[in-house]
Write an enzyme that holds these catalytic residues in place. Structure first.
Site, PDB file in Angstrom:
ATOM      1  CG  HIS A  52      -1.905  -1.087   1.274  1.00 59.48           C
ATOM      2  ND1 HIS A  52      -1.798  -2.169   2.096  1.00 59.48           N
ATOM      3  CD2 HIS A  52      -3.026  -1.268   0.560  1.00 59.48           C
ATOM      4  CE1 HIS A  52      -2.827  -2.984   1.889  1.00 59.48           C
ATOM      5  NE2 HIS A  52      -3.587  -2.462   0.954  1.00 59.48           N
ATOM      6  CG  ASP A  55       1.897  -1.424   3.395  1.00 58.50           C
ATOM      7  OD1 ASP A  55       1.600  -1.396   4.610  1.00 58.50           O
ATOM      8  OD2 ASP A  55       1.223  -2.015   2.540  1.00 58.50           O
TER       9      ASP A  55
HETATM   10  C1  XUL Z   1      -9.129  -6.387   1.350  1.00 62.11           C
HETATM   11  C2  XUL Z   1      -7.948  -6.773   0.601  1.00 62.11           C
HETATM   12  C3  XUL Z   1      -6.851  -5.766   0.537  1.00 62.11           C
HETATM   13  C4  XUL Z   1      -6.293  -5.600  -0.825  1.00 62.11           C
HETATM   14  C5  XUL Z   1      -5.238  -4.562  -1.004  1.00 62.11           C
HETATM   15  O1  XUL Z   1     -10.076  -7.364   1.437  1.00 62.11           O
HETATM   16  O2  XUL Z   1      -7.872  -7.871   0.099  1.00 62.11           O
HETATM   17  O3  XUL Z   1      -5.843  -6.135   1.405  1.00 62.11           O
HETATM   18  O4  XUL Z   1      -5.738  -6.820  -1.240  1.00 62.11           O
HETATM   19  O5  XUL Z   1      -5.660  -3.296  -0.684  1.00 62.11           O
END
Ligand code: XUL
Ligand code: MN
Length: 347
Positions: A52, A55
């Site tokens: 992210h 992150d």
């Molecule tokens: C939420 C999910 C997230 C995404 C990335 O359900 O899977 O972790 O993968 O934002």
């Protein structure tokens, strides 16, 4: 480093090594520092890191701090021989995303979401990453009357166009989930998102990431969802995991609930030569009962299950399958597949 023919590359996100906090209880494991998490990847057999935006660097850093921070993380990954797979803007924690990001009713909140997303594109560019994942967590409502649903769909397309305009190389993948945290998402499934892909400015750069649990939560089969996206040439990411029925998003170990369903996902990926298309991502949560020393076991287990299932997929007698299909002997095919999964070859 060159990839060996037919070999898969694997990733997970730093959030997959977690403290075990849930909505009903506090952390039960210590937070593992990011640098330590990064050191675990190679040891566990992973080469790619899902990220992210925050992150990499905190979301409120200015542009100078951000560039410095991103360079530091990039160096850390390079040092471990790791590659960033994608950047995903985390649009669900800031107070300004309480009513959604791109579909929030308040214009200032939508502006925040779009600006933060553009910043995430910059982070991706600085890290030589060309893939952006959009999990539209709060792009939905708790009640139908709260927002204009049609307008919301248009706003999602505008937000994707904004990303495409920000960077000529970036590719965008939607990771759809039907519910949680919202009652209903405006774009709940892979099929819904695919309908939007072709309405964006540059459909060639828009695709999907399919998470097994998300398809299951929508009452769909993840292998069929993957096949659907593969036909469109648009499966550019997966989050393999498992899910026990229709409840909260569980992110269980791949294959732990339904081995045959997992086998079929590997089968579909293998048939499409997915190893030449994308990275096999995991999105797995450790059980809350897991002890600190075992904080990565669920990832090792999921990778092992993928590799075992791959062996099974690769040793399927394709001639036999064709023969049974031609004879429309699906009872025979079912028996063959079940025996094969049980390792009872030729018995
Ligand atoms: C939420 C999910 C997230 C995404 C990335 O359900 O899977 O972790 O993968 O934002
Ligand atoms: Mn996911």
């Amino acid at each position: 480093m060159a990839k060996q023919a037919n070999s898969y590359r694997f990733s997970f996100g730093p959030w997959n090594i977690s403290t075990g906090a849930d909505p009903f209880g506090p952390p039960v494991r210590k937070e593992v520092p990011f640098a330590k998490k990064i050191r675990e990847y190679r040891e566990l057999g992973f080469t790619h890191v899902q990220l992210h935006d925050d992150d990499v660097v905190p979301a409120d850093w200015d542009s100078v701090q951000t560039s410095k921070g991103v360079a530091k993380v990039k160096k850390m990954l390079d040092g471990e021989g790791l590659t960033g797979e994608f950047i995903a803007p985390r649009l669900w924690e800031d107070p300004r995303t309480i009513d959604g990001g791109y579909t929030a009713n308040k214009a200032a909140d939508r502006t925040y979401a779009r600006e933060r997303t553009r910043r995430a594109v910059d982070i991706a560019r600085m890290m030589d990453i060309d893939l952006m994942v959009l999990w539209p967590a709060r792009e939905g409502t708790y009640i139908r009357e709260a927002k204009d649903a049609s307008q919301a769909v248009g706003r999602l397309v505008e937000a994707i166009d904004d990303i495409l305009k920000t960077d000529a190389k970036i590719r965008v993948v939607g990771e759809m989930k039907p519910n949680e945290p919202m009652d209903q998402a405006y774009c709940p499934t892979v099929g819904h998102f695919m309908g939007l892909v072709y309405r964006t400015l540059d459909p060639k750069r828009v695709g999907v990431l399919i998470e097994s649990a998300h398809s299951i939560l929508a009452g769909l089969d993840p292998a069929d969802d993957m096949a659907y996206a593969l036909w469109h040439g648009k499966l550019w990411g997966v989050h393999l995991n498992d899910q026990n029925g229709l409840k909260y998003d569980q992110d269980k170990t791949f294959g732990s609930v339904d081995l045959r369903r997992a086998f079929n996902q590997v089968w579909v990926l293998e048939r499409a030569k997915y190893y030449d298309i994308g990275v096999v991502g995991l999105d797995i949560k450790a059980m809350r009962t897991t002890k600190q020393a075992d904080a990565t076991k669920h990832l090792a287990n999921s990778l092992a299950m993928f590799n075992h299932l791959l062996e099974l997929v690769r040793s399927v007698d394709a001639g036999k399958v064709e023969e049974l299909r031609a004879a429309r002997d699906y009872e025979g095919l079912e028996r063959y597949i079940l025996e094969h999964i049980l390792g009872r070859k030729g018995r």
